[in-house]
Design a protein around this motif. Structure first.
Motif, mmCIF file in Angstrom:
data_model
loop_
_atom_site.group_PDB
_atom_site.id
_atom_site.type_symbol
_atom_site.label_atom_id
_atom_site.label_comp_id
_atom_site.label_asym_id
_atom_site.label_seq_id
_atom_site.Cartn_x
_atom_site.Cartn_y
_atom_site.Cartn_z
ATOM 1 N N ALA A 104 9.313 -0.236 -7.766
ATOM 2 C CA ALA A 104 10.652 -0.562 -7.271
ATOM 3 C C ALA A 104 10.941 -2.049 -7.472
ATOM 4 C CB ALA A 104 10.770 -0.205 -5.792
ATOM 5 N N ALA A 105 12.182 -2.359 -7.801
ATOM 6 C CA ALA A 105 12.614 -3.746 -7.915
ATOM 7 C C ALA A 105 12.916 -4.292 -6.524
ATOM 8 C CB ALA A 105 13.842 -3.861 -8.809
ATOM 9 N N LEU A 106 12.712 -5.573 -6.343
ATOM 10 C CA LEU A 106 12.926 -6.167 -5.021
ATOM 11 C C LEU A 106 14.357 -5.985 -4.547
ATOM 12 C CD1 LEU A 106 10.902 -9.517 -5.197
ATOM 13 C CD2 LEU A 106 10.281 -7.390 -4.054
ATOM 14 N N ARG A 107 15.308 -6.026 -5.474
ATOM 15 C CA ARG A 107 16.717 -5.907 -5.056
ATOM 16 C C ARG A 107 17.056 -4.512 -4.555
ATOM 17 N NH1 ARG A 107 20.572 -4.627 -9.578
ATOM 18 N NH2 ARG A 107 19.365 -3.527 -11.156
ATOM 19 N N ASP A 108 16.193 -3.530 -4.868
ATOM 20 C CA ASP A 108 16.456 -2.164 -4.420
ATOM 21 C C ASP A 108 15.768 -1.829 -3.101
ATOM 22 O OD1 ASP A 108 17.949 -1.720 -6.723
ATOM 23 O OD2 ASP A 108 16.175 -1.104 -7.872
ATOM 24 N N ILE A 109 14.959 -2.757 -2.571
ATOM 25 C CA ILE A 109 14.263 -2.515 -1.311
ATOM 26 C C ILE A 109 15.141 -2.996 -0.156
ATOM 27 C CG2 ILE A 109 12.193 -3.034 0.041
ATOM 28 C CD1 ILE A 109 10.692 -3.476 -2.534
ATOM 29 N N ARG A 110 15.349 -2.119 0.794
ATOM 30 C CA ARG A 110 16.186 -2.462 1.945
ATOM 31 C C ARG A 110 15.318 -3.181 2.984
ATOM 32 N NH1 ARG A 110 21.149 -0.164 2.006
ATOM 33 N NH2 ARG A 110 21.532 1.508 0.469
ATOM 34 N N LEU A 111 15.505 -4.494 3.069
ATOM 35 C CA LEU A 111 14.773 -5.315 4.021
ATOM 36 C C LEU A 111 15.718 -5.792 5.111
ATOM 37 C CD1 LEU A 111 12.737 -7.541 1.520
ATOM 38 C CD2 LEU A 111 11.897 -5.582 2.808
ATOM 39 N N PRO A 112 15.188 -6.129 6.284
ATOM 40 C CA PRO A 112 16.036 -6.748 7.307
ATOM 41 C C PRO A 112 16.725 -7.996 6.754
ATOM 42 C CG PRO A 112 13.919 -6.119 8.250
ATOM 43 C CD PRO A 112 13.802 -5.910 6.775
ATOM 44 N N GLU A 126 0.820 -1.209 0.000
ATOM 45 C CA GLU A 126 0.000 0.000 0.000
ATOM 46 C C GLU A 126 0.858 1.265 0.000
ATOM 47 O OE1 GLU A 126 -3.087 -0.013 -0.386
ATOM 48 O OE2 GLU A 126 -3.808 -2.000 0.185
ATOM 49 N N ASN A 127 2.136 1.142 0.286
ATOM 50 C CA ASN A 127 3.035 2.291 0.339
ATOM 51 C C ASN A 127 3.462 2.644 -1.084
ATOM 52 O OD1 ASN A 127 4.992 4.218 0.845
ATOM 53 N ND2 ASN A 127 5.788 3.155 2.651
ATOM 54 N N ASP A 128 2.958 3.782 -1.599
ATOM 55 C CA ASP A 128 3.189 4.112 -3.003
ATOM 56 C C ASP A 128 4.651 4.424 -3.312
ATOM 57 O OD1 ASP A 128 3.338 6.481 -1.655
ATOM 58 O OD2 ASP A 128 1.689 7.469 -2.719
ATOM 59 N N GLN A 129 5.491 4.659 -2.304
ATOM 60 C CA GLN A 129 6.888 4.947 -2.602
ATOM 61 C C GLN A 129 7.634 3.710 -3.094
ATOM 62 O OE1 GLN A 129 8.167 6.084 1.475
ATOM 63 N NE2 GLN A 129 9.824 4.635 1.176
ATOM 64 N N TYR A 130 7.038 2.523 -2.923
ATOM 65 C CA TYR A 130 7.671 1.297 -3.420
ATOM 66 C C TYR A 130 7.052 0.830 -4.734
ATOM 67 C CZ TYR A 130 9.884 0.937 1.133
ATOM 68 O OH TYR A 130 10.633 1.183 2.266
ATOM 69 N N ALA A 131 6.069 1.554 -5.264
ATOM 70 C CA ALA A 131 5.466 1.180 -6.547
ATOM 71 C C ALA A 131 6.497 1.329 -7.656
ATOM 72 C CB ALA A 131 4.244 2.048 -6.831
ATOM 73 N N TYR A 189 14.857 -8.753 -9.794
ATOM 74 C CA TYR A 189 14.427 -7.775 -10.788
ATOM 75 C C TYR A 189 12.897 -7.649 -10.865
ATOM 76 C CZ TYR A 189 19.277 -7.877 -12.313
ATOM 77 O OH TYR A 189 20.647 -7.793 -12.347
ATOM 78 N N THR A 190 12.171 -8.349 -10.011
ATOM 79 C CA THR A 190 10.715 -8.222 -9.982
ATOM 80 C C THR A 190 10.334 -6.833 -9.493
ATOM 81 O OG1 THR A 190 10.444 -10.588 -9.539
ATOM 82 C CG2 THR A 190 8.583 -9.151 -9.034
ATOM 83 N N ARG A 191 9.538 -6.128 -10.284
ATOM 84 C CA ARG A 191 9.107 -4.783 -9.911
ATOM 85 C C ARG A 191 7.708 -4.843 -9.320
ATOM 86 N NH1 ARG A 191 12.404 -0.797 -11.202
ATOM 87 N NH2 ARG A 191 14.079 -1.229 -12.696
#
Length: 399
Positions: free
Chosen positions: A344-352, A337-342, A372-374
């Motif tokens: 975005a590729a999974l590799r670019d998301i900083r997860l724990p 629901e957070n539009d700032q991740y719309a 590379y999944t967006r």
């Protein structure tokens, strides 16, 4: 339609029999009778009805192409008035017949008024008869066939839209309802009062879900002792009762009733409430298939244990996480629901570091995730990791 394709071969036989005037075999009628007998009384009716599917498109293509090629436009220009008259007479006859038949059968008046709309479409047999007339009576059969084919073409153009409209007006279209406002929320309705439903409710409550157990039975005296679980007794599971109980605002439905009752729940969730997360327990395969067509997840108690043991043998770590054997690990599904991740590729998301996104479900389709999944808003992410990290991921991605 496949029977019409055989009429040519039968016609060759009848031509040889014509010298004997007492015997005349009509190819189209012979094929229709043969199909009726084989389908209803033949031992091989099942295999015969299943086999033509692969060759049906080729037969349709040849048959309707030849029928269209035989449409004489110059003749149609002279007979278009007759064609329109036939269309009007046939439509009126279908309307009166459908209304009279429905009234005699005791059908509701609203259905009798629209029943004719589903009966206008015609094609195969009418075309076959028109071609037979053109073949048997060359002097005037061509003009007759052209007129009839024009009538059929018009009915083919207006019939399907009217039929679709009639199905919608009757309430039988089963159009999927818009997704409800509670989709993705941690509120669940569990239908059925038994040991499994109570155990499931406790487990969901431990994971932060607000659970309501709905039953038609009398509530047990100690029903208030189950913490985090609300129990309600409903007189029925009709649409109005479910709305009053708040089931339409739930994020998930779980059906632990009889197979027929679970199918009814699936139909209501699909067509009336827009509940996208529905899980039902069904053992009968035909009912299970119908539930799956409505978007429900079906659990077959006969094979569930076998599948679970299979996963424990082949992937014990993941199976242990799924069944909660590892107290420090868990799996959740998060709706983005957070539009700032719309985008975005999974590799670019900083997860724990102890969190992994194993799958992405988008518009009902499951995507095997990779770096590379967006992502798109509304995606449902299956996430595995420690409980504390999962809480942070859910708060971040869920907005």
């Amino acid at each position: 339609m496949e029977l019409l394709a055989l009429s040519g071969a039968v016609r060759q036989v009848t031509r040889r029999l014509r010298p004997v005037r007492e015997i005349f075999l009509e190819p189209l009628l012979v094929c229709m009778v043969a199909g009726f007998v084989v389908s209803n009384f033949g031992v091989a009716s099942g295999p015969i009805s299943a086999n033509p599917g692969a060759r049906r498109p080729a037969v349709y293509l040849a048959f309707f192409t030849l029928a269209g090629a035989s449409l004489e436009l110059d003749t149609l220009l002279r007979t278009w008035g007759i064609a329109l008259l036939l269309i009007a007479v046939r439509t009126a006859a279908v309307l009166v017949g459908a209304w009279a038949g429905g009234s005699l059968a005791g059908d509701p008046a609203r259905l009798n008024r629209i029943g004719w709309m589903a009966l206008l479409t015609q094609a195969g047999i009418g075309l076959g008869l028109a071609k037979e007339v053109a073949s048997e009576f060359p002097e005037w059969g061509g003009a007759f066939a052209t007129t009839i084919i024009a009538v059929i073409v018009v009915n083919q153009l207006i019939g399907p839209p009217l039929c679709k409209w009639a199905v919608q007006l009757s309430g039988e279209a089963r159009v999927r309802a818009d997704e409800n406002a509670g989709s993705g929320s941690r509120r669940a309705f569990v239908f059925g009062m038994e040991g499994e439903s109570l155990a499931l409710s406790r487990r969901l409550s431990e994971h932060g879900w607000k659970v309501t157990v709905a039953t038609r039975k009398e509530l047990p005296p100690d029903h208030g002792d189950v913490r985090g679980v609300e129990m309600v007794r409903l007189p029925d599971f009709g649409s109005g009762t479910l709305r009053e109980a708040g089931a339409g605002d739930a994020g998930a439905w779980v059906g632990l009733l009889s197979s027929e009752d679970n199918l009814e729940l699936c139909e209501r969730a699909y067509g009336e409430f827009g509940i996208s997360n529905v899980v039902v327990r069904v053992a009968e395969r035909p009912i299970a298939e119908r539930c799956q067509e409505l978007g429900a997840v079906v659990v077959d108690p006969g094979v569930a244990m076998v599948n679970l043991l299979d996963h424990f043998v082949r992937s014990p770590s993941l199976a242990g996480v799924l069944v909660g054997m590892d107290a420090d690990q868990d799996t959740i599904e998060v709706r983005l629901e957070n539009d700032q991740y719309a985008g975005a590729a999974l590799r670019d998301i900083r997860l724990p570091l102890d969190v992994l996104i194993v799958a992405v479900r988008r518009k009902g389709a499951m995507l095997i995730s990779h770096g590379y999944t967006r992502l798109e808003l509304g995606d449902r992410l299956t996430v595995v990791g420690s409980r504390d990290s999962l809480d942070r991921v859910e708060a971040e991605l869920g907005g």
